[in-house]
Write an enzyme that holds these catalytic residues in place. Structure first.
Site, PDB file in Angstrom:
ATOM      1  N   GLU A   1       9.203  -3.612  10.053  1.00 19.82           N
ATOM      2  CA  GLU A   1       9.425  -2.595  10.387  1.00 19.82           C
ATOM      3  C   GLU A   1      10.165  -1.717  11.318  1.00 19.82           C
ATOM      4  O   GLU A   1       9.194  -1.401  11.590  1.00 19.82           O
ATOM      5  CB  GLU A   1       8.668  -2.130   9.265  1.00 19.82           C
ATOM      6  CG  GLU A   1       8.989  -0.277   8.804  1.00 19.82           C
ATOM      7  CD  GLU A   1       7.201  -0.069   7.915  1.00 19.82           C
ATOM      8  OE1 GLU A   1       8.041   0.871   7.093  1.00 19.82           O
ATOM      9  OE2 GLU A   1       6.743  -0.677   7.498  1.00 19.82           O
TER      10      GLU A   1
ATOM     11  N   LYS B   1      -1.350  -9.103   3.201  1.00 18.82           N
ATOM     12  CA  LYS B   1      -0.303  -8.735   4.633  1.00 18.82           C
ATOM     13  C   LYS B   1      -1.549  -7.733   5.268  1.00 18.82           C
ATOM     14  O   LYS B   1      -1.809  -6.811   4.145  1.00 18.82           O
ATOM     15  CB  LYS B   1       1.382  -8.445   4.273  1.00 18.82           C
ATOM     16  CG  LYS B   1       1.871  -7.917   5.087  1.00 18.82           C
ATOM     17  CD  LYS B   1       3.078  -7.250   4.966  1.00 18.82           C
ATOM     18  CE  LYS B   1       2.870  -5.823   4.124  1.00 18.82           C
ATOM     19  NZ  LYS B   1       2.788  -5.163   4.905  1.00 18.82           N
TER      20      LYS B   1
ATOM     21  N   ASP C   1       0.833  -1.182   0.310  1.00 16.93           N
ATOM     22  CA  ASP C   1      -0.428  -0.363   0.252  1.00 16.93           C
ATOM     23  C   ASP C   1       1.118   0.739  -0.147  1.00 16.93           C
ATOM     24  O   ASP C   1       0.436   2.271  -0.066  1.00 16.93           O
ATOM     25  CB  ASP C   1      -1.030   0.005   0.927  1.00 16.93           C
ATOM     26  CG  ASP C   1      -0.201  -0.216   2.403  1.00 16.93           C
ATOM     27  OD1 ASP C   1       0.916  -0.326   2.373  1.00 16.93           O
ATOM     28  OD2 ASP C   1      -1.637  -0.194   3.731  1.00 16.93           O
ATOM     29  N   SER C   2       2.020   0.747   0.011  1.00 15.34           N
ATOM     30  CA  SER C   2       3.203   2.293  -0.621  1.00 15.34           C
ATOM     31  C   SER C   2       2.437   2.631  -1.632  1.00 15.34           C
ATOM     32  O   SER C   2       3.261   3.675  -2.094  1.00 15.34           O
ATOM     33  CB  SER C   2       4.326   1.742   0.287  1.00 15.34           C
ATOM     34  OG  SER C   2       4.800   0.268  -1.439  1.00 15.34           O
TER      35      SER C   2
ATOM     36  N   GLU D   1      -1.253  -5.413   8.748  1.00 16.29           N
ATOM     37  CA  GLU D   1      -0.806  -5.200   9.972  1.00 16.29           C
ATOM     38  C   GLU D   1      -1.632  -5.299  11.582  1.00 16.29           C
ATOM     39  O   GLU D   1      -2.557  -5.492  11.734  1.00 16.29           O
ATOM     40  CB  GLU D   1      -0.403  -3.261   9.854  1.00 16.29           C
ATOM     41  CG  GLU D   1       0.189  -2.638   8.893  1.00 16.29           C
ATOM     42  CD  GLU D   1       0.226  -1.857   8.728  1.00 16.29           C
ATOM     43  OE1 GLU D   1       0.109  -0.869   9.569  1.00 16.29           O
ATOM     44  OE2 GLU D   1       0.335  -1.293   7.203  1.00 16.29           O
TER      45      GLU D   1
ATOM     46  N   ASP E   1      -0.684  -5.924  -0.160  1.00 13.98           N
ATOM     47  CA  ASP E   1      -1.356  -5.776   1.253  1.00 13.98           C
ATOM     48  C   ASP E   1      -2.933  -5.527   1.120  1.00 13.98           C
ATOM     49  O   ASP E   1      -3.380  -5.491   0.104  1.00 13.98           O
ATOM     50  CB  ASP E   1      -0.466  -4.437   1.576  1.00 13.98           C
ATOM     51  CG  ASP E   1       1.046  -4.011   1.953  1.00 13.98           C
ATOM     52  OD1 ASP E   1       1.022  -5.299   3.079  1.00 13.98           O
ATOM     53  OD2 ASP E   1       1.631  -3.048   1.827  1.00 13.98           O
TER      54      ASP E   1
END
Length: 267
Positions: free
Chosen positions: A184, A115, A47-48, A117, A86
């Site tokens: 991270e 993925k 999602d960067s 978080e 993501d």
């Protein structure tokens, strides 16, 4: 097959054999093909993309439709690599939503693993996804989707209590069925401790050399990110004539243990 597809089992075997693996982000078919041909084991549709492709200040505005679209693009250029995608902000807040959106990423986007978080509070969702055949990577440490809650992009786990919580989170997520962990911006000694404590492969970004694999944002390692490059990154274009050569050099540096160096890590 000479070069069989990379799977989560492949990465587990590499961890067991103490073989490092490489991961890079991609957002389109052309770069996905270059990364795949360079022998990078994991391609991450991060999602960067909200920051490096859309020009936004954070990853928060990225939508499920954005992720599905870019995953479709990358999947067309991805042959051997494991395709990880993501789940964007608030797309897995409740179980039904998580199941529906993970299904979209796999069925429409072509993802092999999703993925998300979060720490131990996500163990229930990870377990339900895993029980339904969805491979999951759990993202700990600096969590960009929570940047407003964290108050900025800061190294996580520096005090003893926070470090212990992260270790506990890692164990809980692995026990819940996570196939991979991603750390991270974590102090290198803590990342090493977590990597040694779990059976699943651990990918690091700004988490030191002891992780089983490393990931960078493609634009950072090609030196085309606007503004200041993150401390944990390295511009591989400086010593290479083409993007293809830079990507290959990155993969070799990760697998040989030459990257990351002390200058790319946090203590």
């Amino acid at each position: 097959m000479t070069n069989p597809p990379v799977t989560v089992t492949t990465l587990r075997d590499m961890k067991r054999k103490v073989e490092k693996f490489a991961c890079l982000t991609a957002y389109d078919a052309a770069f996905a093909r270059l990364i795949d041909e360079a022998g990078v084991e994991v391609i991450l549709v991060g999602d960067s993309l909200g920051m490096v492709i859309q020009g936004r200040g954070t990853t928060v505005p990225v939508t499920m439709d954005d992720m599905v679209y870019h995953s479709q693009c990358v999947a067309r250029g991805c042959g051997r690599a494991l395709l990880m995608v993501d789940m964007p902000f608030m797309s897995y807040a409740i179980l039904e939503q998580a199941l529906r959106n993970a299904a979209r990423l796999m069925q429409e986007g072509g993802a092999h693993i999703v993925k998300l978080e979060g720490g131990a509070e996500q163990a229930g969702i990870v377990r339900q996804l895993a029980e339904r055949g969805v491979p999951v990577c759990a993202h700990l440490g600096l969590q960009p989707q929570s940047v407003h809650k964290l108050g900025g992009y800061r190294v996580q786990g520096r005090d003893a209590a926070a470090a212990q919580r992260m270790c506990d989170d890692a164990l809980a997520l692995a026990a819940a069925g996570a196939d991979l962990l991603l750390l991270e911006c974590v102090p290198a000694p803590l990342a090493a401790r977590i990597t040694q404590s779990v059976d699943v492969p651990v990918i690091g970004i700004g988490a030191g050399p002891a992780c089983d694999g490393q990931v960078l944002v493609l634009h950072d390692m090609l030196g085309i990110t606007s503004g200041k490059r993150p401390k944990f990154s390295r511009d591989f274009m400086q010593d290479n004539p083409t993007p293809q050569a830079a990507i290959a050099a990155y993969a070799h540096a990760v697998k040989s243990g030459a990257f990351p160096g002390p200058e790319h890590t946090f203590s």
